[in-house]
Design an enzyme around this catalytic site. Structure first.
Site, short mmCIF file in Angstrom:
data_model
loop_
_atom_site.label_atom_id
_atom_site.label_comp_id
_atom_site.label_asym_id
_atom_site.label_seq_id
_atom_site.Cartn_x
_atom_site.Cartn_y
_atom_site.Cartn_z
N HIS A 100 45.09 51.62 47.36
CA HIS A 100 46.25 52.41 46.92
C HIS A 100 47.27 52.64 48.05
CE1 HIS A 100 47.28 55.38 43.49
NE2 HIS A 100 48.38 55.01 44.11
N LYS A 150 43.12 51.23 41.10
CA LYS A 150 43.30 51.29 42.56
C LYS A 150 42.26 52.19 43.21
CE LYS A 150 48.21 51.08 41.48
NZ LYS A 150 48.33 51.88 40.24
N TYR A 177 44.99 58.63 39.44
CA TYR A 177 45.79 59.11 38.30
C TYR A 177 44.93 59.94 37.34
CZ TYR A 177 49.06 55.27 39.56
OH TYR A 177 49.91 54.40 40.21
N ASP A 187 48.51 49.47 34.04
CA ASP A 187 48.28 49.79 35.45
C ASP A 187 47.84 51.24 35.58
OD1 ASP A 187 49.19 48.87 38.47
OD2 ASP A 187 49.50 51.01 38.12
#
Ligand code: A2P
Length: 285
Positions: free
Chosen positions: A113, A80, A55, A50
């Protein structure tokens, strides 16, 4: 049914399957740290990673996957859409960048997100609906296999139900002992939406809790393993994050014990602790 191995799957409402535990990568730095964590997880038997555009480690995730020697189709990849890419056209563009960074032809699961809210938009419902319509198109076009949401609670999900064709297959929210979000979980279950847990270990904050430690001791397990098992026994999909190979391995060693009903209840009823304080209703981004 409770899962028996890392490759056991949850069935999604769109007919696809998703391996029941995934490696979380929030706060894993891009480059070697991410590449190594992904390779360690895949070597330990995980088949689900994930990540998220926010990120900033999609490139490392893609490299880890390629260097693992596994085939693309053997690994379930989630990413996301970040908040600055909300809206129909922007979402269609953003997915291209994620595909490029990951170095893949398709994404298994693409999530919004965070829902838009009125602190940032005059008409947040229209924004959420427009973003979701782009997701529906991406699924129809085959660029993403399944579509879902993250940090959506009942009112946000209802916005989608009221205006769109396809229901989210997954909703990923903060869940751990001390913050079980049972209302949101039950709403998702009633609507056949699989719940994934981000911060299933409370981002590490719940791991030193003495009440959890006492229960974990009864099973000869760590608090991390207890948390992950508790989530699985609730039919939730945990996404524990670690950059340490030994923790990645032991976090997956959760299939040889069963938490009793009484201990599940004791964990369920712990008063709130370890909450991140990130609420989709109050966030200003
Ligand atoms: P690290 O990456 O250094 O291993 P969550 O998944 O809830 O977000 O929690 C992730 C946090 O918990 C990270 O700080 C991670 O640190 C730590 N962590 C993950 N697994 C374990 C474990 N088995 N024991 C102790 N800390 C862990």
């Amino acid at each position: 049914m409770v899962k028996n191995s890392l490759t056991d799957v949850y069935k999604l409402n769109d007919g696809n399957s998703i391996p029941c535990v995934g490696l979380g990568t929030w706060q894993t730095p891009d480059g070697e740290a991410t590449v190594q964590a992904v390779k360690d997880a895949l070597a330990a038997g995980y088949r689900h990673i994930d990540t998220a555009s926010a990120y900033y480690n999609e490139e490392g995730v893609g490299r880890g996957l390629r260097e693992s020697g596994l085939k693309r189709e053997e690994v379930f990849l989630t990413t996301k859409l970040w908040n600055t890419d909300r809206g129909y056209e922007s979402a269609l563009e953003a997915v291209q960048l994620s595909l490029k960074k990951l170095g893949v032809e398709y994404i298994d699961l693409y999530l919004i997100h965070w829902p838009a809210n009125e602190h940032v938009y005059d008409d947040p419902v229209a924004v959420n609906v427009a973003t979701w319509r782009a997701f529906e198109k991406l699924q129809k076009d085959g660029l993403v296999r399944s579509i879902g949401t993250s940090n959506f609670l009942e009112p946000h999900l209802k916005q989608i139900f009221d205006a769109c064709e396809i229901k989210p297959a997954v909703n990923q929210i903060e869940i751990h002992p001390g913050y079980p979000q049972f209302d949101a979980v039950n709403f998702c279950k009633q609507n056949d939406i699989l719940v994934e847990a981000w911060s299933p270990l409370g981002c590490g904050r719940v791991l030193t809790d003495e009440r959890l430690q006492k229960i974990a001791n009864l099973y000869g397990k760590s608090v991390a393993q207890l948390c992950i098992r508790w989530e699985l026994q609730h039919g939730i999909l945990p996404l524990p994050k670690s950059t340490h190979a030994d923790r990645i391995r032991t976090n997956a060693d959760v299939f040889d014990f069963v938490i009793s009903d009484a201990d599940m209840k004791a964990i369920d009823e712990l008063p709130e602790f370890g909450y991140s304080t990130f609420s989709p209703f109050t966030l200003k981004f």
